[in-house]
Structures are given as structure tokens and as C-alpha cells.
Design an enzyme around this catalytic site. Structure first.
Site, PDB file in Angstrom:
ATOM      1  CE  LYS A 178      -2.019   2.748   2.865  1.00 32.85           C
ATOM      2  NZ  LYS A 178      -2.150   4.089   2.103  1.00 32.85           N
ATOM      3  CD  GLU A 253      12.900   3.671   8.278  1.00 33.55           C
ATOM      4  OE1 GLU A 253      12.998   4.595   8.990  1.00 33.55           O
ATOM      5  OE2 GLU A 253      12.925   3.904   6.951  1.00 33.55           O
ATOM      6  CB  CYS A 287      13.060   8.691   8.586  1.00 32.06           C
ATOM      7  SG  CYS A 287      13.867   7.454   7.388  1.00 32.06           S
ATOM      8  CD  GLU A 384      10.416  12.173  11.752  1.00 23.28           C
ATOM      9  OE1 GLU A 384       9.317  11.611  12.151  1.00 23.28           O
ATOM     10  OE2 GLU A 384      11.443  11.674  11.371  1.00 23.28           O
TER      11      GLU A 384
END
Ligand code: ADP
Length: 502
Positions: A178, A253, A287, A384
Site C-alpha cells: 500500500k 521503520e 527520516c 521530528e
């Protein structure tokens, strides 16, 4: 008229059962790029059934690794073949610059080639030390894990697809991929390549749709054996919880807040340009982005002056232009989020040295932004942001630098810049992250594992062990005693007890 794309189930393109669609937009100007089938639970049921059948009855898990490798190699070649046609479309769908996407496409093809080679020996049996000739043979057997749900983000659409489906295919798994709802395009182009290559039916299925619909249906599906996810830490935690219901295997992850440590003996030219690349590559939507820049107090001013001067030279603009260094953010949502963090940085007392504003009248652009006087406890040093916002933190000693670097819920990556490799290595070993670069940033090799400590994730991708994450281990014990009386259990349980009186 924007092109329409259906779901890819059992090697055929089919509309969503509901007939509903959604649009992806060009982050540069908001134009509609494509219209995609909106998969919901009933579509996920069909995709999983297709993958299940291919796994339980089809040829894919049963053919040799060498044969699987040939198919994977053919898919890798398709990426190279179609790059000229796919790349401009991906610029529109993802907002990635031409420079960035040339790298992505090249890397994606290469990584897939690596997985094709790994396929050859992935499932070789080994003998355990417990094997004793004439007594027993103890085989350690790796088997493909089953049907995998693979949920990927929007920042590296094709490369993330390859990292997921490459090792799964090599191991003999079947899958439902997906893509992110923001960037579904290259996955559907890749589906056309799957047809061209003639992969057996049902091995790769691709459903486009929203996370809370198609994604959640996959995570909850009892026919799925594993979920491999790349995305935010928030959704990663949610998926881990949901997967517990059926005890699916999970690899995650997730986010990062990487520390980029410049030592006072760093080569300035390399370290400053490298730090800008670390923070602003793909507008900070990585990331691994080096969003916390740790500068030594002794040379801070000199480092910072050069950093700001060079940052001003970054060319922000239309990602389709070859000379553009930094393109837009992916969406309005991301733009609002990043601007919100910039306001928070100012409100908490950090000094805005550069940027801090939205750029242009249309598109989701933010200037390269640098904050000085950031303290480790500030929101912009902890959370983040996923945008071009760099927080500069000052340290006095190496020990303090390591302590600041490790003061994070994340542990994905980081870097050290120094002319003294031994010194840098000592710090690299002390950093609690899955990757540390010395005098380099963002570079990954398919031959080494990638993944995070702490809340950056669970498990590793890439590297020689990447296929193991798509296998189950089995022990097969073959008895070679061939005598009932010699078996250990004979005495213990079944040996007739003599009841004769003396
Ligand atoms: P980002 O914040 O980078 O957009 P997300 O973690 O929200 O990242 O999304 C990454 C991927 O996870 C996307 O494919 C998205 O559709 C999917 N996703 C989002 N929410 C869920 C969910 N509840 N269950 C499964 N997948 C989800």
C-alpha cells in the site's frame, strides 16, 4: 484529464468495489496528477485472498531461489528501462527534485538487483551442531513467512516499495503493497512492469487508498502474516498494537531526530556543505535528516557564519527544473505542520537565523530555516519536523555532545565530522542509533542494514540479513536410531515394568 489508475490484484487492474477514487496533487502547484481507486476493507479482502492463494497454492514459494532471482532481476531492469518515462511523472506526484529522483530511481534498480542475488541462497538449509551421526540429524530450515502487508510513506515512493517487496519476493513471500495516499503513482506504474515481466498471479498486489481505511484493513486482516511499515512513529506504534491481535510479525521503520556532530577539527568546507545536505535534502523530508546540528563552542561563530552563507545559496523552486536544489513539501498538511514548528521554535526562545517563512504564492514551499541557541529540551530539538528546519545546539566537550545526541526518543541515524577518524569512531560507537556516518551523510548501501534504535523502529532493512525478516525458522529433527529400545523416552515412559515377585 488526469490519468485514472485502478488497483492491482491478481495481476489485473480492477476498480475499487465501491467505485470510489481519490486524487493525488502536484506539491509544486496543487494540480491534480492522477485519480486512484480508493481501496477499502472489501478490496483489501480481495487483495489478501489473491496473495494468500498465490502463497498457499501458487508456484512462487515453491520455485527455486534462483528462479525467483531471475524475476526480481527482470523487475530491476524494468525500472532502468522505464526511468525516462516514470521520472517526470514522479516529480509531479511527489515534489521530489529531478536530482533527487535520478538518485532514487538508480538506487531502486540497484537495490532490487541486490535482492535478486540474495534470493539465490536465501533459503539454504543448514545442519545444527546437535546433529550426531547414527543418532539424529537436526536441520535448520528457513521457509518464506507468508503473506506480507507492506505499508510505505511518501518521501521515497519507489525506493521504499523496493526495500519492502525486494526481500519479501526473494524469500518467497507474496504481498500486498500500500503506497502512501499522497504518492501512489510509481507503485501503479511498477504494477504495469509486474505484468510485463509475467510474475505469477497474486504474488504482488497493490492497493491505493487511505491509511485509516486500506492500511488499517491490511493490519487487521487475519490472512496477513506480517506487516512491514515505514512511516511516522505515531502510526508505527498503532500498527504494532493492532498487529498484536493476530500476532503478526512486524518490522517498523519510523521517525528520527538525528544529531549531526561537528568536531572542532572538522574540515570546514566538507562539514558545512555536508550538514546542509543532511538537513535540507528533499526539504528535510527524510527520516534520517540531520536536524540537530551540534557545534563546538570554541568554533561556533566561524562554523555558523559559513553555514548561513552557504544555506542562502540553496536554490528553492520548481522540482522539475534540473538546477533546483530544494523543492516543495509534500502537502498542505505538512506545510502547516512545519510552519507550526517554526512558530514553536520562536515562542520557546530559539533565535531564528535564516528563513522561517512560506515561499511563493502557490505550492507547499518553505525556506531553508536555521535556528540558533536551541537547547536540548526545546520542542524543535525533540520532535521530528519533517521539513527544512535545522536546530543548532552548542556543546563544550565530546562527552556532552554524545549525551545531547542520545537525549532523544529516536535512534535512527547521526553523523560525526572530524579529521581524526579514531576520535570520530569513538563517538560513533557511543551514539545510540542504527546508522552513523563519519564525514558523510544520508548515504546508504544495500549491503549494510538500515533501521533504528528506540522509537525509530524495530528490525532492519537492507543488508545480507534483510531476507531473514521475511522467513520463519524451522527445526526438523530426523531420528536415525531406528531402535525403540535406544530412544530416551522408552525407559522413561513406555518400557514395560516388571511386576514379577522375587
Ligand atoms: P506520514 O506522517 O509520513 O504521512 P504516516 O505514518 O501517516 O506517515 O503514513 C505512512 C503510511 O502509513 C501511509 O501509507 C499511510 O497511508 C499509512 N497509514 C496511516 N495510518 C494508518 C493506519 N492507521 N493503519 C495502517 N496504515 C496507516
Amino acid at each position: 484529464m488526469p490519468q485514472h489508475y485502478d488497483l492491482f490484484i491478481n495481476n489485473r487492474f480492477v476498480p475499487a468495489v465501491s467505485g470510489e477514487t481519490f486524487e493525488s496533487v502536484n506539491p509544486h502547484n496543487g494540480a491534480v496528477v492522477g485519480r486512484f481507486a480508493r481501496a477499502k476493507k472489501e478490496d483489501v479482502d480481495l487483495a489478501v485472498a489473491s496473495a494468500r492463494k498465490a502463497f498457499d497454492e501458487g508456484p512462487w514459494p515453491r520455485m527455486s531461489g534462483e528462479e525467483r532471482g531471475k524475476y526480481i532481476r527482470a523487475l530491476a531492469d524494468k525500472i532502468s528501462e522505464h526511468t525516462p518515462a516514470w521520472l517526470p511523472l514522479e516529480v509531479e506526484d511527489s515534489g521530489g527534485t529531478v536530482k533527487k529522483l535520478q538518485g532514487d530511481f538508480w538506487v531502486s534498480g540497484n537495490h532490487l538487483k541486490y535482492f535478486s542475488k540474495l534470493a539465490e541462497h536465501a533459503l539454504d538449509d543448514t545442519l545444527s551442531d546437535a546433529t550426531r551421526e547414527g543418532s539424529s540429524k537436526n536441520m535448520i530450515v528457513r521457509k518464506p513467512l507468508g503473506v506480507c502487508a507492506q505499508i510505505i510513506p511518501w518521501n521515497f515512493p519507489l525506493m521504499m516499495a523496493v526495500w519492502k517487496l525486494g526481500p519479501a519476493l526473494a524469500a518467497g513471500c507474496t504481498l500486498v503493497l500500500k503506497p502512501a495516499e499522497e504518492t501512489p503513482l510509481t507503485a501503479m506504474l511498477f504494477a504495469q512492469a509486474v505484468q510485463e515481466v509475467g510474475l505469477p498471479e497474486g504474488v504482488i498486489n497493490i492497493v491505493t487508498g487511505y491509511g485509516e481505511e486500506a492500511g488499517a484493513a491490511l493490519v487487521n486482516h487475519p490472512g496477513v502474516d506480517k506487516v512491514a511499515f515505514t512511516g511516522s512513529t505515531e502510526i508505527g506504534k498503532l500498527i504494532m498494537g493492532e498487529a498484536a491481535c493476530t500476532m503478526k510479525r512486524v518490522t517498523l521503520e519510523c521517525g528520527g531526530k538525528s544529531a549531526n556532530i561537528l568536531l572542532e577539527d572538522a574540515d570546514l568546507d566538507i562539514a558545512i556543505d555536508g550538514s546542509l545536505y543532511a538537513a535540507f535534502f528533499h526539504s528535510g523530508q527524510c527520516c534520517t535528516a540531520g536536524t540537530r546540528l551540534l557545534l563546538p563552542e570554541s568554533r561556533k561563530k566561524e562554523f555558523l557564519d559559513l553555514l548561513v552563507e552557504r544555506a542562502k545559496q540553496i536554490k528553492v523552486g520548481n522540482p522539475a527544473e534540473k538546477s533546483t536544489d530544494m523543492g516543495p513539501l509534500i502537502s498542505q498538511k505538512q506545510l502547516d505542520r512545519v510552519l507550526g514548528y517554526i512558530e514553536k521554535g520562536k515562542a520557546e526562545g530559539a533565535t531564528l537565523l535564516l528563513g522561517g517563512h512560506r515561499l511563493f504564492d502557490s505550492g507547499f514551499y518553505v525556506e531553508p530555516t536555521i535556528f540558533d541557541n536551541v537547547t536540548p529540551d526545546m520542542t524543535i530539538a525533540q520532535e521530528e519536523i519533517f521539513g527544512p528546519v535545522l536546530s543548532v545546539i552548542t556543546y563544550k566537550t565530546e562527552e556532552e555532545a554524545v549525551q545531547i545526541a542520545n537525549n532523544s526518543i529516536y535512534g535512527l541515524a547521526g553523523a560525526v565530522w572530524s579529521k581524526d577518524t579514531d576520535r570520530a569512531l569513538k563517538i560513533a560507537r557511543a551514539m545510540r542509533t542504527g546508522t552513523v556516518w563519519i564525514n558523510e551523510y544520508h548515504i546508504l548501501t544495500e549491503k549494510a542494514p538500515f533501521g533504528g534504535y528506540k522509537q525509530s523502529g524495530i528490525g532492519r532493512e537492507l543488508g545480507p540479513d534483510s531476507i531473514k525478516a521475511y522467513t520463519e525458522l524451522k527445526h526438523i529433527h530426523v531420528d536415525e536410531l531406528k531402535s525403540r529400545e535406544k530412544k530416551f523416552w522408552y525407559d522413561a515412559l513406555l518400557k514395560p515394568v516388571s511386576l514379577s515377585k522375587t
